[in-house]
Design an enzyme around this catalytic site. Structure first.
Site, short mmCIF file in Angstrom:
data_model
loop_
_atom_site.label_atom_id
_atom_site.label_comp_id
_atom_site.label_asym_id
_atom_site.label_seq_id
_atom_site.Cartn_x
_atom_site.Cartn_y
_atom_site.Cartn_z
N ASP A 104 1.23 -9.23 12.86
CA ASP A 104 0.98 -8.53 14.11
C ASP A 104 1.86 -9.15 15.20
OD1 ASP A 104 0.00 -7.26 16.31
OD2 ASP A 104 -1.92 -8.34 16.35
N ASN A 113 2.09 -7.70 18.45
CA ASN A 113 1.68 -7.42 19.84
C ASN A 113 0.23 -7.79 20.12
OD1 ASN A 113 0.26 -5.44 18.55
ND2 ASN A 113 1.09 -3.72 19.74
N ASP A 170 -2.63 -6.75 18.83
CA ASP A 170 -3.73 -5.77 18.76
C ASP A 170 -4.51 -5.86 17.45
OD1 ASP A 170 -2.04 -4.64 16.93
OD2 ASP A 170 -1.95 -2.67 17.89
N ASP A 197 2.55 -4.92 12.51
CA ASP A 197 3.45 -3.93 13.11
C ASP A 197 4.91 -4.32 12.93
OD1 ASP A 197 3.94 -5.94 14.99
OD2 ASP A 197 2.33 -5.23 16.30
N ASP A 257 8.63 4.63 1.86
CA ASP A 257 7.73 5.25 0.90
C ASP A 257 7.76 6.75 1.16
OD1 ASP A 257 5.54 5.39 -0.99
OD2 ASP A 257 5.07 3.34 -0.36
N ASP A 287 5.96 8.00 -4.12
CA ASP A 287 4.56 7.83 -4.48
C ASP A 287 4.12 8.87 -5.51
OD1 ASP A 287 1.97 6.51 -3.53
OD2 ASP A 287 1.45 8.62 -3.29
N GLU A 311 7.23 6.01 -8.64
CA GLU A 311 5.97 5.51 -9.20
C GLU A 311 5.54 6.44 -10.33
OE1 GLU A 311 1.56 4.05 -7.77
OE2 GLU A 311 2.37 5.90 -6.96
N HIS A 323 0.42 -3.48 -3.45
CA HIS A 323 -0.77 -3.25 -2.63
C HIS A 323 -1.89 -2.53 -3.39
CE1 HIS A 323 1.45 0.41 -2.82
NE2 HIS A 323 0.45 1.07 -2.27
N ASP A 324 -1.66 -2.16 -4.64
CA ASP A 324 -2.65 -1.39 -5.39
C ASP A 324 -3.42 -2.20 -6.42
OD1 ASP A 324 -2.28 1.04 -4.13
OD2 ASP A 324 -0.70 1.68 -5.49
C1 NOJ Z 1 -0.15 5.33 -4.97
C2 NOJ Z 1 -0.12 4.39 -3.80
O1 NOJ Z 1 0.56 3.23 -4.13
C3 NOJ Z 1 -1.56 4.16 -3.41
O2 NOJ Z 1 -1.69 3.12 -2.48
C4 NOJ Z 1 -2.12 5.45 -2.88
O3 NOJ Z 1 -3.48 5.28 -2.60
C5 NOJ Z 1 -1.96 6.59 -3.90
N1 NOJ Z 1 -0.68 6.59 -4.53
C6 NOJ Z 1 -2.15 7.91 -3.24
O4 NOJ Z 1 -1.09 8.16 -2.35
#
Ligand code: NOJ
Length: 551
Positions: A22, A24, A26, A30, A99, A200, A254, A327-328
């Site tokens: 972050d 700023n 908040d 960012d 993305d 994605d 992906e 992140h998944d």
């Molecule tokens: C794959 C993405 O990496 C994930 O984070 C997202 O929730 C789903 N696709 C739907 O967009």
């Protein structure tokens, strides 16, 4: 336009913007924060950035529900901040990829708002169907996030398809106008100077005609009718022909449930590729069945089969994308490694994939060995998929069992703010953080690891620098040894100039060690290791070694 395949020499860093830094105060990560940290990213040896979505979004799926494709969300600093970061990255010889999320849009997108009102030309932008005559849903497909794949829209008086959250409506890619929109989005960003895209769930964009009921799959019904659907290749070819082939860019797709043979239909360099690389899931499935929530004991043999299958399967024809975290999925130290041996196992996991053939991606926080998050209350989870799993799946199980399932499976473990220092909120923000900070930040943070020559962070720097210095990692042949071992992953890479042997121990026990036949350790240089001393006959818990022979 000649494609230079620059991505083959890069190491990418993935930024999930909300939790990176972050700038700023908040409480939300960012682009100002990213700008501050460009030199840090470069210092790792990373020279590419993949940004998870930065676009305006209601945030139901943390940005994967986009409401405007041609802008940057105000909370991240808007377009001006993005341009500054893009320029700053390019000045440092770093590439930037965005993305691209076009399987679905947010239901707050203008297209959806007009489509539900049947305003032309948007009427057929989404997959709308009336209820069946018996009042039932249009088909029996499941959403991957929340219940069934259909939601009723009061305005239009029809159902729309949502393979993910209810607020993520699937686009009708069979409509040529939608494909024109996608191409315009791509041109918009490429003309601005971005270097490519991570697409994605792009393998979901073509649904089988007639949207038939699925009578095969017990769960995730429908996936056989929309993953690698009938017109997918045609659409990818169209995007390639009309847009990507005119730019020196990279496209990473992906692709859930894919194998190397299928991948080559899209990325075979000798046969008109329409994509550059694919994100496979096989290497994420060594401790779970189909999703992270269905946890099973970790199997190294399963993991090794996946690595070798992809290394061998694409050899000479396609290029691998290499990753252990994003992140998944929950954090790898807590999955294939060990929290008890956090430092050792984080280093071992780094080497396990950084010396394979392909382009590696490092996910924010991975480079300091961040581990999973164990909240005491399910209400603390933010992720739409996780919440559904707790509140709607297996509800007969005890609350404790259900919570443990989230500890193993939730991607929120990878979404806690990056731990920059031992200061309040891990130095992520001077304000109130949008999400919980993992309590271990006092011990695990960038600032302390900067001071420690032996830290995971400095090990990543060494490992990436070594990777870049060795031609055999870029070009060399791959071979796996001790295939039946359930504690060691051993592989070599070899070209005309040099040979390396990589030995990774995936256990907290000590294991006997013997080099594979033909490898004379006495004549090798030990280039990388995670213990002060290497015993010639024994590997310590999670020990890793990289031996080098120059020819
Ligand atoms: C794959 C993405 O990496 C994930 O984070 C997202 O929730 C789903 N696709 C739907 O967009």
């Amino acid at each position: 336009m000649e494609k230079k395949q620059w991505y083959k020499d890069k190491v990418f860093y993935q930024i999930w913007p909300r939790s990176f830094k972050d700038g700023n105060g908040d409480g939300m990560g960012d682009l100002l924060g990213v700008y501050e940290k460009l030199d840090y990213i470069k210092s790792l040896g990373c020279d590419g950035i993949w940004f998870s979505p930065l676009y305006p979004s209601p945030g139901v799926d943390c940005g994967y529900d986009i409401s405007d494709y041609n802008d940057i969300a105000a909370e991240f600093g808007g377009m001006e901040a993005f341009k500054k970061v893009l320029e700053g990255a390019h000045e440092r010889d770093m590439k930037v990829i965005m993305d691209l999320v076009v399987n679905h849009t947010s239901t707050e997108h203008e297209w959806f708002k007009k489509s539900r009102e049947r305003i032309e030309p948007y009427t057929d932008y989404y997959i709308w169907r009336p209820a069946k005559s018996n009042g039932k849903l249009p088909n029996n497909w499941d959403s991957l996030f929340e219940g069934k794949a259909w939601a009723w829209d009061e305005v239009r008086n029809e159902y729309y398809m949502h393979l993910f959250a209810i607020e993520q409506a699937d686009l009708n890619m069979d409509n040529p106008l939608v494909r024109e929109e996608v191409k315009n989005i791509l041109r918009f960003w490429l003309d601005m100077g971005v270097d490519g895209f991570r697409e994605d769930v792009i393998t979901f964009i073509s649904k089988k005609e007639g949207l038939p009921d699925d009578r095969i799959m017990p769960a995730s019904k429908g996936i056989g009718y929309y993953n690698h659907g009938p017109r997918l290749h045609e659409y990818l070819e169209e995007f390639h022909r009309d847009v990507f082939s005119h730019y020196d860019c990279m496209v990473l797709a992906e692709a859930p449930m894919i194998n190397p043979k299928k991948a080559l239909e899209y990325i075979d360099e000798n046969n008109n590729p329409v994509l550059d690389m694919m994100i496979q899931f096989a290497t994420q499935e060594a401790d779970c069945l189909f999703t992270d929530f269905n946890h099973i004991p970790f199997s190294l043999r399963k993991l090794k089969r996946a690595y070798s299958n992809w290394q061998n399967g694409l050899e000479g024809r396609g290029w691998n994308m290499l990753y252990i975290e994003n992140h998944d999925h929950p954090r790898m130290v807590s999955r294939y490694g060990s929290e008890k041996f956090r430092r050792e196992s984080a280093k071992m996991l780094a080497v396990s994939y950084l010396f394979l053939k392909g382009t590696p991606f490092v996910y924010q926080g991975q480079e300091i060995g961040m581990s999973n998050w164990y909240p005491s209350d399910p209400e603390m989870y933010e992720d739409v998929q996780t919440r559904w799993q707790y509140f709607n799946v297996g509800t007969k199980r005890s609350p404790e069992k259900r919570l443990q399932r989230l500890w193993h499976g939730s991607r929120d473990s990878a979404r806690t703010p990056v731990q920059w220092s031992a200061e309040p909120n891990a130095g992520f923000t001077t304000g109130e953080p949008w999400f919980y900070v993992n309590e271990n930040y006092v011990d695990v943070n960038v600032a302390s690891q900067e001071q420690d020559a032996d830290s995971v962070l400095n090990f990543y720097r060494k490992a990436i620098a070594l990777r870049k210095a060795l031609s055999c990692v870029r070009h060399g042949d791959y071979r796996e040894y001790n295939k039946l071992s359930s504690s060691l992953y051993t592989y070599s890479r070899e070209d005309e100039k040099q040979k390396i042997l990589v030995v990774c121990s995936y256990t907290e026990k000590e294991v006997p060690f013997k080099a594979p036949q033909g490898f004379d350790l006495a004549s090798a240089e030990l280039k990388l290791q995670n213990y002060a001393k290497a015993d010639s006959a024994l590997l310590k818990p999670y020990e890793v070694r990289v031996y080098l022979w120059e020819k």
